[in-house]
Design an enzyme around this catalytic site. Structure first.
Site, short mmCIF file in Angstrom:
data_model
loop_
_atom_site.label_atom_id
_atom_site.label_comp_id
_atom_site.label_asym_id
_atom_site.label_seq_id
_atom_site.Cartn_x
_atom_site.Cartn_y
_atom_site.Cartn_z
N PRO A 243 0.80 -1.24 0.00
CA PRO A 243 0.00 0.00 0.00
C PRO A 243 0.83 1.28 0.00
CG PRO A 243 0.07 -0.91 2.20
CD PRO A 243 0.81 -1.89 1.32
N CYS A 244 1.54 1.52 -1.09
CA CYS A 244 2.34 2.74 -1.17
C CYS A 244 1.45 3.99 -1.14
CB CYS A 244 3.23 2.73 -2.40
SG CYS A 244 2.37 2.50 -3.97
N HIS A 245 0.15 3.81 -1.42
CA HIS A 245 -0.76 4.95 -1.37
C HIS A 245 -0.97 5.45 0.06
CE1 HIS A 245 -3.26 1.31 -0.85
NE2 HIS A 245 -3.98 2.06 -0.03
#
Length: 282
Positions: A243-245
């Site tokens: 989940p780089c977001h």
């Protein structure tokens, strides 16, 4: 009611571009060529909350409050990895293994990659896997043919075949919000040891929570490595599952995203809204 994610993204883009004057719901709907009532119903069906309430989750003040938490126990972070909650969201355990030098060498020559296309609340993705796990997931914004070309560019000498297997099917079910029974997902990634270390830390950030590059650097035991951490986050080859977001700037600014800042904002707001709606049942 059908929901075109491009309309959602454009609404967020329009609000961000006109933030100083805070456009009304009616103005945003008009910009999209929709009635106010239709847009509100469409957006609520997608996010579970009103558009105006959703925008609160994208504010700098909200983001700063979340990242200032030193643990992941606040209500918006109730949907934790490896659990299911009352809102129906299932967050499996994500295992990350790096490819061996032989598997990476020569443009991944000899690797057989299976890929499928999957819908998600944030647009269609292409999901590819080796026999050991998912190795690639990206939004297919330019269409399916362009997505396949991008996959081939990432693994120039690998053999591609559109075919469901145990790994890409599990990922696709999660993207489609049908992950019940999927307790774990394995990733098999072309990466440096440092990237794997950062990504393993990143998958521990729960749904609905946010972290910063500096916090990630601290969590891997190297407080001075925030720039290197940022580069590792930017190189993430698997959208959503890593989940780089959920990584933002310490200032509370959402920042850039490989698949567009408005999509990053949409995912952050959607996850926050979802977990907020089920805090008593997670």
């Amino acid at each position: 009611m059908d929901c075109n994610f491009e309309q959602i993204a454009e609404a967020i883009r329009y609000v961000e571009a006109n933030k100083p004057r805070q456009p009304s719901l009616a103005e945003v709907a008009s910009h999209l060529g929709l009635s106010q009532l239709y847009f509100q119903h469409m957006f609520t069906a997608w996010a579970g909350i009103s558009f105006n309430r959703f925008l609160e989750f994208l504010s700098v003040g909200y983001a700063k409050r979340v990242v200032e938490e030193e643990n992941f126990s606040r209500p918006v972070a109730a949907c934790t990895t490896g659990s299911s909650c009352a809102c129906g969201l299932h967050a499996p355990v994500v295992h990350i293994d790096g490819m061996t030098p032989d598997e990476c060498r020569g443009g991944a020559a000899g690797l057989q990659l299976h890929y499928v296309f999957s819908q998600s609340p944030f647009g269609e993705l292409i999901v590819a896997s080796t026999g050991k796990g998912v190795c690639y997931a990206a939004f297919a914004d330019g269409g399916r043919e362009a997505a396949i070309r991008s996959l081939q560019a990432a693994f120039p000498l690998a053999t591609l075949q559109e075919h469901p297997d145990v790994h890409n099917t599990c990922a696709a079910r999660i993207f489609q919000l049908d992950g019940t029974g999927v307790d774990e997902v394995r990733l098999h990634l072309k990466a440096t040891p440092f990237q794997v270390k950062v990504w393993k830390e990143l998958v521990e950030v729960p749904v609905g929570h946010l972290t910063t590059y500096l916090q990630l650097a601290h969590s891997i035991g190297n407080a001075r490595a925030s720039r290197a951490v940022g580069r590792a986050v930017a190189c993430n080859p698997v959208a959503l599952l890593i989940p780089c977001h959920r990584v933002i700037h310490s200032s509370g600014r959402i920042g850039n995203y490989h698949w567009g800042p408005e999509r990053k904002a949409a995912i952050i707001g959607w996850e926050a809204a979802l977990c907020t709606s089920c805090t008593t049942g997670c």
